[in-house]
Design an enzyme around this catalytic site. Structure first.
Site, PDB file in Angstrom:
ATOM      1  N   TYR A 160       0.810  -1.074   0.013  1.00  0.00           N
ATOM      2  CA  TYR A 160      -0.021   0.117   0.061  1.00  0.00           C
ATOM      3  C   TYR A 160       0.886   1.087  -0.023  1.00  0.00           C
ATOM      4  O   TYR A 160       1.942   1.199   0.833  1.00  0.00           O
ATOM      5  CB  TYR A 160      -0.850   0.070   1.183  1.00  0.00           C
ATOM      6  CG  TYR A 160      -2.297  -0.166   0.820  1.00  0.00           C
ATOM      7  CD1 TYR A 160      -3.024   0.597   0.090  1.00  0.00           C
ATOM      8  CD2 TYR A 160      -3.075  -1.295   1.331  1.00  0.00           C
ATOM      9  CE1 TYR A 160      -4.212   0.245  -0.260  1.00  0.00           C
ATOM     10  CE2 TYR A 160      -4.305  -1.690   1.000  1.00  0.00           C
ATOM     11  CZ  TYR A 160      -4.965  -0.602   0.172  1.00  0.00           C
ATOM     12  OH  TYR A 160      -6.319  -0.825  -0.199  1.00  0.00           O
TER      13      TYR A 160
ATOM     14  N   GLU B  69      -0.370   4.698  -0.728  1.00  0.00           N
ATOM     15  CA  GLU B  69      -1.050   5.891  -0.882  1.00  0.00           C
ATOM     16  C   GLU B  69      -0.347   7.291  -0.672  1.00  0.00           C
ATOM     17  O   GLU B  69       0.186   7.358   0.271  1.00  0.00           O
ATOM     18  CB  GLU B  69      -2.376   6.010  -0.148  1.00  0.00           C
ATOM     19  CG  GLU B  69      -3.649   4.834  -0.363  1.00  0.00           C
ATOM     20  CD  GLU B  69      -4.708   4.851   0.549  1.00  0.00           C
ATOM     21  OE1 GLU B  69      -4.352   4.713   1.635  1.00  0.00           O
ATOM     22  OE2 GLU B  69      -5.824   5.025   0.255  1.00  0.00           O
TER      23      GLU B  69
ATOM     24  N   ASP C 269      -6.264  12.714 -25.280  1.00  0.00           N
ATOM     25  CA  ASP C 269      -6.431  11.357 -25.131  1.00  0.00           C
ATOM     26  C   ASP C 269      -5.573  10.788 -26.050  1.00  0.00           C
ATOM     27  O   ASP C 269      -6.071  10.378 -27.047  1.00  0.00           O
ATOM     28  CB  ASP C 269      -7.852  11.126 -25.063  1.00  0.00           C
ATOM     29  CG  ASP C 269      -7.797   9.513 -24.533  1.00  0.00           C
ATOM     30  OD1 ASP C 269      -7.004   8.712 -24.623  1.00  0.00           O
ATOM     31  OD2 ASP C 269      -9.084   9.210 -23.992  1.00  0.00           O
TER      32      ASP C 269
ATOM     33  N   THR D  23      -3.146   5.339 -22.108  1.00  0.00           N
ATOM     34  CA  THR D  23      -2.807   3.936 -21.525  1.00  0.00           C
ATOM     35  C   THR D  23      -1.573   3.604 -21.737  1.00  0.00           C
ATOM     36  O   THR D  23      -0.699   4.208 -22.627  1.00  0.00           O
ATOM     37  CB  THR D  23      -3.828   2.844 -22.183  1.00  0.00           C
ATOM     38  OG1 THR D  23      -3.985   3.084 -23.405  1.00  0.00           O
ATOM     39  CG2 THR D  23      -5.407   3.157 -21.458  1.00  0.00           C
TER      40      THR D  23
ATOM     41  N   LYS E 130      -1.048  -0.196 -25.090  1.00  0.00           N
ATOM     42  CA  LYS E 130      -1.446  -0.507 -26.526  1.00  0.00           C
ATOM     43  C   LYS E 130       0.097  -0.473 -27.300  1.00  0.00           C
ATOM     44  O   LYS E 130       0.888  -1.220 -26.744  1.00  0.00           O
ATOM     45  CB  LYS E 130      -2.175   0.528 -26.816  1.00  0.00           C
ATOM     46  CG  LYS E 130      -3.471   0.656 -26.014  1.00  0.00           C
ATOM     47  CD  LYS E 130      -4.670   1.773 -26.530  1.00  0.00           C
ATOM     48  CE  LYS E 130      -6.139   1.429 -26.056  1.00  0.00           C
ATOM     49  NZ  LYS E 130      -6.331   2.265 -24.763  1.00  0.00           N
TER      50      LYS E 130
ATOM     51  N   ARG F 209      -1.209  -3.391 -18.312  1.00  0.00           N
ATOM     52  CA  ARG F 209      -2.402  -2.620 -18.301  1.00  0.00           C
ATOM     53  C   ARG F 209      -2.275  -1.379 -17.712  1.00  0.00           C
ATOM     54  O   ARG F 209      -2.162  -1.624 -16.443  1.00  0.00           O
ATOM     55  CB  ARG F 209      -3.505  -3.324 -18.196  1.00  0.00           C
ATOM     56  CG  ARG F 209      -3.787  -4.650 -19.142  1.00  0.00           C
ATOM     57  CD  ARG F 209      -5.042  -5.180 -18.775  1.00  0.00           C
ATOM     58  NE  ARG F 209      -6.188  -4.053 -19.535  1.00  0.00           N
ATOM     59  CZ  ARG F 209      -6.560  -4.041 -20.699  1.00  0.00           C
ATOM     60  NH1 ARG F 209      -5.936  -4.479 -21.743  1.00  0.00           N
ATOM     61  NH2 ARG F 209      -7.503  -3.174 -21.107  1.00  0.00           N
TER      62      ARG F 209
HETATM   63  N1  DSN Z   1     -11.079  -0.232 -25.095  1.00  0.00           N
HETATM   64  C1  DSN Z   1     -10.151   0.485 -25.876  1.00  0.00           C
HETATM   65  C2  DSN Z   1      -9.916   0.209 -27.504  1.00  0.00           C
HETATM   66  O1  DSN Z   1     -10.030  -0.935 -27.830  1.00  0.00           O
HETATM   67  O2  DSN Z   1      -9.808   1.095 -28.083  1.00  0.00           O
HETATM   68  C3  DSN Z   1     -10.243   2.042 -25.563  1.00  0.00           C
HETATM   69  O3  DSN Z   1     -10.307   2.217 -24.170  1.00  0.00           O
END
Ligand code: DSN
Length: 419
Positions: free
Chosen positions: A60, A62, A206, A232, A235, A241
């Site tokens: 933890y 925080e 984003d 994120t 990707k 993740r």
């Molecule tokens: N779920 C993702 C995508 O496949 O584009 C975006 O959050």
């Protein structure tokens, strides 16, 4: 280092919980046996997975490095400081917050940092390629804020910047969001900045889908233009993740408070450490080559699918993904997805701009090349993948033969190698 690494220990999982061990092995088999074309997925490295499966999961923490609500944070502090320094360096950013659990959490924090409930937010419509957190009525962003949606021009299928400006002048948004989940072209961040400045709005980008290409220096960066960039890490960037935020120094305090304590509790320190590993990997020349190949592969795959009779939305791609209108093959997006699934090619149905079909049916498919590029596939393999997709969609009765061809291709370019 002479201490044992208490990390991923498959034997103990197999003996403690054979059912879940089977799921883990089954997923590895699925990855190895099929072709993964989900644009938002990738194959994280063994080093990233080792950090994820480590004892850091227990802690933890925080707060932020040096300012925690728990003792014993000396090790995780180091991990988070390294991750922050690497993110700032890689993206040329003044501030980084590496704690968001996901892209949606990062976006929630961005709203929290800059907007009050009811504020107008101008963002890309989900039906035109945006994201749930860009103002969908079923999401916090649409329920707690007042979304105004922009989209693409019907003739070019490119973002309609004139319309974005008109909507901004009409609705005076508190925040404008640039970024999408199914937009294959480059986004003009300078144009968005100019519109935001004209109406006094915060510019949020984003960058979840394309930040890995920014890291690899193959597409322009939004960081010099945006007040805040959320993304994120799993990707094209090929990390665990998770989510991340970079922003201007003047917004650092507001952003940090919006992540913790406003919208999250304890950070996932194993994930923070794994993000640090991914950022280190993304700063290498090998990763730049990878990012360039991801884009080349997406272009090759889109061209191949056009040759199979699909229509490439917007006429092409500049990124890791492409959107294909499958109606010329007399199928829906859902049918195309199902027929590809049957031959172990994984992709998703996707609405195309001005789609007359409901989202669960859709007229298109979205393909992406982060995973196949990680496996070492290049343009020649993309041409073959396009042929297999075309045949799978047109001739579902040949699923057995097509699956065998998929196996040959994946055997030559395996995910996570072979035992
Ligand atoms: N779920 C993702 C995508 O496949 O584009 C975006 O959050």
């Amino acid at each position: 280092m002479n201490t044992p690494f208490w990390g991923p220990d498959f034997d103990s999982l197999a003996s403690t919980d054979p059912e879940i061990a089977d799921v883990v092995l089954g997923e590895l088999d699925r990855l190895r046996g099929g072709i993964q074309l989900i644009a938002s997925e990738n194959l994280a490295s063994p080093a990233v997975l080792a950090a994820l499966g480590s004892t850091l999961s227990n802690k933890y923490a925080e707060g932020y490095p040096g300012r925690r609500y728990y003792g014993g944070c000396e090790q995780v502090d180091v991990a988070e400081e390294i991750a922050i320094a690497r993110a700032k360096e890689l993206f040329g950013a003044e501030h980084a917050n590496v704690q968001p659990h996901s892209g949606a959490s990062a976006n929630l924090a961005a709203y929290a940092a800059f907007c009050a409930p009811g504020d107008v937010v101008l963002a890309m419509d989900l039906k035109q390629g945006g994201h749930l957190t860009h103002g969908s009525r079923v999401n916090f962003s649409g329920r707690w804020f007042s979304p105004v949606g922009y989209g693409v021009r019907q003739d070019t299928e490119l973002i309609d910047y004139d319309r974005v400006r008109d909507l901004a002048l009409e609705h005076r948004p508190r925040m404008i969001i640039a970024g999408a989940t199914a937009y294959p072209r480059l986004i003009d961040f300078a144009a968005f900045r100019a519109i935001a400045d004209e109406v006094g709005a915060i510019l949020m980008v984003d960058a979840a889908h394309f930040i890995g290409l920014v890291a690899g220096r193959v597409i322009p960066s939004p960081v010099p233009f945006a007040d805040i960039v959320t993304f994120t890490t799993h990707k094209v960037l090929r990390g665990p993740r998770g989510g991340m935020i970079v922003c201007r120094a003047e917004h650092a305090k507001a952003v940090d408070k919006a992540v913790f304590p406003f919208s999250q509790g304890g950070p996932l320190m194993h994930s923070v450490a794994a993000k640090a590993v991914a950022l280190k990997e993304a700063a290498t020349p090998e990763y730049r080559d990878y990012a360039a190949q991801v884009v080349a592969n997406a272009a090759a795959l889109a061209m191949g699918l056009a040759a199979e009779g699909m229509r490439v939305v917007s006429g092409g791609t500049d990124t890791h993904l492409a959107l294909l209108d499958v109606r010329p093959l007399n199928v829906t997006g859902a049918e195309a997805e199902g027929r590809c699934d049957a031959v172990t090619i994984t992709l998703n149905k996707n609405a195309i701009p001005f789609d007359p079909a409901p989202p669960a049916v859709a007229s298109g498919i979205r393909i992406g090349t982060p995973s196949v590029t990680t496996q070492g596939m290049a343009e020649a393999e993309m041409a073959e993948v396009a042929r297999l997709i075309g045949r799978a969609v047109r001739e579902p009765d040949d699923a057995g033969e097509i699956t065998a061809s998929v196996r040959r291709l994946t055997a030559a370019n395996p995910a996570y190698g072979r035992d």
